[in-house]
Design a protein around this motif. Structure first.
Motif, PDB file in Angstrom:
ATOM      1  N   GLY A  63       0.817  -1.206   0.000  1.00  0.00           N
ATOM      2  CA  GLY A  63       0.000   0.000   0.000  1.00  0.00           C
ATOM      3  C   GLY A  63       0.849   1.254   0.000  1.00  0.00           C
ATOM      4  N   ILE A  64       0.246   2.346  -0.454  1.00  0.00           N
ATOM      5  CA  ILE A  64       0.907   3.644  -0.441  1.00  0.00           C
ATOM      6  C   ILE A  64      -0.072   4.681   0.100  1.00  0.00           C
ATOM      7  CG2 ILE A  64       2.341   3.029  -2.425  1.00  0.00           C
ATOM      8  CD1 ILE A  64       0.630   4.992  -4.106  1.00  0.00           C
ATOM      9  N   GLN A  65       0.475   5.797   0.547  1.00  0.00           N
ATOM     10  CA  GLN A  65      -0.310   6.954   0.966  1.00  0.00           C
ATOM     11  C   GLN A  65      -0.227   7.987  -0.158  1.00  0.00           C
ATOM     12  OE1 GLN A  65      -0.243   9.385   5.053  1.00  0.00           O
ATOM     13  NE2 GLN A  65       1.714   9.459   4.014  1.00  0.00           N
ATOM     14  N   ALA A  66      -1.368   8.467  -0.652  1.00  0.00           N
ATOM     15  CA  ALA A  66      -1.343   9.355  -1.813  1.00  0.00           C
ATOM     16  C   ALA A  66      -2.360  10.476  -1.676  1.00  0.00           C
ATOM     17  CB  ALA A  66      -1.624   8.562  -3.090  1.00  0.00           C
ATOM     18  N   MET A  67      -2.048  11.599  -2.311  1.00  0.00           N
ATOM     19  CA  MET A  67      -3.006  12.678  -2.501  1.00  0.00           C
ATOM     20  C   MET A  67      -2.732  13.322  -3.850  1.00  0.00           C
ATOM     21  SD  MET A  67      -1.977  16.158  -0.405  1.00  0.00           S
ATOM     22  CE  MET A  67      -3.295  17.011  -1.305  1.00  0.00           C
TER      23      MET A  67
END
Length: 222
Positions: A63-67
């Protein structure tokens, strides 16, 4: 439902990275980008995120954290999709849907790349999770023509352990490819991906995302 974090601050108790990558996607909405070209950016980014190889890379990395945000003039930076943890197909599809359906806020402002980078660094450093790597992914079709240059952003904002990569749409004069290579990309392993035109944006973004995300799993394994 998209697991957006909103304005939550990082936990001070988080001593170890909890994800492999924080990825901030910054899309150009300066006056040189018309409505059709902006639609190609948002649809192209959504298409790239939904690509099976990109989805597999995100999930394989844990998983990754994205915006995502749009940028143009000095103070014209607007969120497209908030910080979100992407760990499954449903998460990725929801995040891509937010991008695909975003209605552009600004149309008439110049290209303030230094301001965009400063804003992106601030948002990245306030991300809710601590990740092993931090990347700003900035797309554009021109050189800075308002406000301070990227170099001053790098000197005056916190870019410690941050990599800035560029996706450049060719065609403008002066050449944005040379400018991004010389002035915009920053940090370990930084690179420029090139789109021949806005119609090539989705394919270029796919290549770029795969390079950025595939390092996340390696970071978590260290």
């Amino acid at each position: 439902m998209l697991p957006a974090f909103g304005g939550l601050a990082p936990s001070p108790a988080a001593a170890q990275p909890v994800c492999g990558l924080s990825l901030l996607l910054a899309l150009d909405v300066s006056s040189s980008v018309d409505s059709a070209e902006f639609a190609l950016q948002t649809a192209g980014l959504a298409r790239a995120l939904r690509d099976p190889s990109v989805r597999r890379s995100i999930i394989s990395a844990g998983g990754i954290q994205a915006m995502a945000l749009e940028w143009s003039g000095r103070d014209q930076q607007v969120d497209i999709a908030p910080w979100s943890l992407l760990t499954s197909d449903d998460d990725i599809n929801a995040f891509a849907g937010r991008i695909e359906t975003h209605r552009r806020v600004h149309t008439e402002f110049p290209t303030a790349l230094g301001y965009a980078l400063g804003h992106a660094a601030t948002r990245l450093n306030k991300a809710p999770l601590r990740c092993a790597r931090a990347v700003i992914d900035v797309s554009g079709d021109g050189v800075n023509n308002e406000g301070f240059e990227p170099l001053l952003a790098y000197r005056n904002f916190d870019f410690a352990n941050v990599t800035v990569n560029g996706l450049v749409i060719q065609g403008a004069d002066p050449d944005p490819v040379d400018y991004y290579r010389a002035e915009v990309i920053y940090g370990p392993g930084a690179f420029v991906e090139i789109a021949a035109d806005f119609g090539d944006y989705a394919a270029a973004m796919k290549r770029k995302l795969l390079r950025e995300i595939n390092g996340a799993g390696l970071a978590m394994a260290d």
